[in-house]
Design a protein around this motif. Structure first.
Motif, PDB file in Angstrom:
ATOM      1  N   CYS A 255       0.796  -1.053   0.061  1.00 44.00           N
ATOM      2  CA  CYS A 255       0.009  -0.102  -0.220  1.00 44.00           C
ATOM      3  C   CYS A 255       0.891   1.232  -0.027  1.00 44.00           C
ATOM      4  O   CYS A 255       0.396   2.476  -0.427  1.00 44.00           O
TER       5      CYS A 255
ATOM      6  N   GLY B 195      -9.639  -6.096   9.582  1.00 43.87           N
ATOM      7  CA  GLY B 195     -10.545  -6.857   8.712  1.00 43.87           C
ATOM      8  C   GLY B 195     -11.238  -6.093   7.426  1.00 43.87           C
ATOM      9  O   GLY B 195     -10.957  -6.498   6.375  1.00 43.87           O
ATOM     10  N   ASN B 196     -11.996  -4.763   7.818  1.00 41.22           N
ATOM     11  CA  ASN B 196     -12.698  -4.435   6.714  1.00 41.22           C
ATOM     12  C   ASN B 196     -13.129  -3.004   7.401  1.00 41.22           C
ATOM     13  O   ASN B 196     -13.146  -2.856   8.524  1.00 41.22           O
TER      14      ASN B 196
ATOM     15  N   LYS C  62      -5.834  -0.998   1.558  1.00 40.78           N
ATOM     16  CA  LYS C  62      -5.531  -2.496   1.363  1.00 40.78           C
ATOM     17  C   LYS C  62      -7.032  -3.035   1.205  1.00 40.78           C
ATOM     18  O   LYS C  62      -7.953  -2.538   1.511  1.00 40.78           O
ATOM     19  N   GLU C  63      -6.742  -4.143   0.643  1.00 39.22           N
ATOM     20  CA  GLU C  63      -7.970  -4.919   0.417  1.00 39.22           C
ATOM     21  C   GLU C  63      -8.573  -5.719   1.491  1.00 39.22           C
ATOM     22  O   GLU C  63      -7.383  -6.150   2.476  1.00 39.22           O
ATOM     23  N   PRO C  64      -9.707  -5.998   2.137  1.00 41.28           N
ATOM     24  CA  PRO C  64     -10.145  -6.467   3.227  1.00 41.28           C
ATOM     25  C   PRO C  64      -9.840  -7.838   3.245  1.00 41.28           C
ATOM     26  O   PRO C  64      -9.734  -8.569   2.406  1.00 41.28           O
ATOM     27  N   ARG C  65      -9.199  -8.213   4.505  1.00 42.46           N
ATOM     28  CA  ARG C  65      -8.792  -9.630   4.958  1.00 42.46           C
ATOM     29  C   ARG C  65      -8.894  -9.841   6.602  1.00 42.46           C
ATOM     30  O   ARG C  65      -8.563  -8.957   7.046  1.00 42.46           O
ATOM     31  N   ALA C  66      -9.451 -10.863   6.756  1.00 41.74           N
ATOM     32  CA  ALA C  66      -9.793 -11.401   8.271  1.00 41.74           C
ATOM     33  C   ALA C  66      -8.237 -10.961   9.011  1.00 41.74           C
ATOM     34  O   ALA C  66      -7.070 -11.359   8.673  1.00 41.74           O
TER      35      ALA C  66
ATOM     36  N   ARG D 251      -6.529  -8.544   9.289  1.00 36.45           N
ATOM     37  CA  ARG D 251      -5.463  -7.306   8.579  1.00 36.45           C
ATOM     38  C   ARG D 251      -5.949  -5.983   9.105  1.00 36.45           C
ATOM     39  O   ARG D 251      -7.027  -5.629   9.075  1.00 36.45           O
TER      40      ARG D 251
ATOM     41  N   VAL E 262      -6.516  -2.247   8.364  1.00 34.13           N
ATOM     42  CA  VAL E 262      -7.203  -1.721   7.117  1.00 34.13           C
ATOM     43  C   VAL E 262      -7.308  -0.209   7.047  1.00 34.13           C
ATOM     44  O   VAL E 262      -7.448   0.461   6.224  1.00 34.13           O
TER      45      VAL E 262
END
Length: 384
Positions: A41, A317-318, A338-342, A344, A346
């Motif tokens: 990012c 996550g999101n 960033k792309e959402p991800r458990a 993570r 963001v």
């Protein structure tokens, strides 16, 4: 003749590198980031070199393009750090990174510097684990000595009967990274002190921050930490200064602390800008990111005083709908791209106010609009 802008190289391209890049620009400093991921990012806000940290040729070219190198994460391969340091100034120095990359070395360093810690014992074999349990007791936490972060690489033992399960979970990492068993401390508060040391030895700290974690990941920070005796601030600063001088440290770092029985215990030291200091972007006269850039490039350090009490929500996550934050007074939204991800990180939001009562009101209303009352409740209660 045009003035040449200094170039700061950053190893690692996550959100910390992104915020360092944004802080560097107003100082007339360019950045050049290297990361193994093409979608890192930090590459959205500055030049990015996509290369593996083990690519000696790529790192040599990187070193030749920058004036100073720093890091946005502490688990830099030792070979990469040493290779860069042979070509260009690196801050913090590789020896400071080495001391904090290994939890056993780190805890030992804390005690040598007069900072007490929870009991700990190294674990390399299944038999070592039984020995460690007999000495440390339970409950305890088995951790990898290297590479673990945000609750990863850990297993909590409630009793000695959990030893087999703990070894099954982490035993394979014993040979590669080593393990350490740490006593679980029923602490009263989690605090962090953010500090910065310049190349000239100038040392400054921001006010103590109180932190709350969920599943090992920072969820909420409040600064200055409320209802903290002034003696704890003095002790935290003293310990941070001792560590910085012992390591000849240059740049920003975070010293994570537990409070137990009115005394400080050392948990971890993060040799970089830190999640619990994100509130400094809007809440301090000089942010941790700007002061890190200043420190590693040999510039004078900025004022670390606060503009007012602050609360920071971490988004894991999101991202929620940003509207409640964007509509609020002195509330600040940060999307890391960033792309959402458990699990993570963001983004985050920081809320600043003139006093604790105003902050409590703002945090309550924003949390309700976001549907995050549970996340905000500890700060609301602490401010009440």
């Amino acid at each position: 003749m045009s003035r040449r802008q200094p170039v700061l190289g950053i190893l690692g391209g996550g959100q910390l590198a992104r915020m360092l890049t944004l802080a560097a620009a107003p100082l007339g400093v360019r950045t050049y980031v290297v990361d193994g991921a093409a979608d890192a990012c930090a590459g959205q806000v500055g030049p990015l070199l996509v290369a593996d940290y083990g690519d000696a040729e790529a790192l040599a070219g990187f070193a030749g393009s920058v004036d100073v190198v720093t890091f946005d994460f502490e688990n830099v391969p030792a070979e990469a750090a040493a290779g860069l340091a042979a070509r260009v100034p690196v801050y913090p120095a590789p020896q400071a990174l080495a001391a904090t990359q290994d939890r056993l070395a780190e805890k030992t360093l804390f005690r040598e510097c007069g900072l007490d810690t929870p009991d700990f014992h190294p674990v390399d074999t299944r038999a070592d684990l039984d020995l460690a349990i007999s000495r440390v007791g339970t409950p305890a936490i088995l951790k990898t000595r290297r590479l673990g972060y945000d609750g990863k690489g850990q297993f909590r033992l409630r009793t000695s009967d959990d030893a087999d399960a703990a070894w099954a979970a982490l035993g394979r990492q014993a040979q590669a990274h080593g393990l350490i068993l740490e006593a679980f401390i029923p602490f009263e508060r989690e605090l962090s002190v953010l500090a910065v040391r310049g190349r000239d030895g100038d040392f400054r700290t921001w006010p103590l921050t109180r932190n709350w974690h969920t599943d090992g990941v920072l969820a909420l920070s409040l600064a200055p930490a409320p209802n903290i005796p002034s003696t704890l601030q003095v002790d935290a600063v003293r310990h941070a200064r001792t560590l910085a001088e012992r390591l000849d440290y240059v740049g920003v770092f975070a010293l994570e602390l537990f409070v137990r029985g009115g005394k400080l215990l050392g948990n971890e030291m993060a040799p970089r800008v830190h999640n619990s200091g994100h509130w400094t972007i809007e809440g301090a006269h000089t942010s941790q990111f700007e002061n890190h850039v200043r420190a590693v490039l040999g510039m004078p350090l900025g004022d670390t005083g606060i503009r007012g009490p602050c609360a920071m929500f971490n988004f894991i996550g999101n991202l929620p709908d940003p509207s409640p934050v964007l509509k609020a007074t002195d509330a600040h939204w940060h999307d890391y791209g960033k792309e959402p991800r458990a699990g993570r990180k963001v983004g985050h939001a920081t809320v600043v106010a003139k006093d604790a009562d105003t902050l409590r009101s703002r945090v309550s209303s924003i949390a309700e609009a976001l549907g995050r009352q549970e996340q905000a409740r500890p700060a609301v209660d602490a401010l009440g």
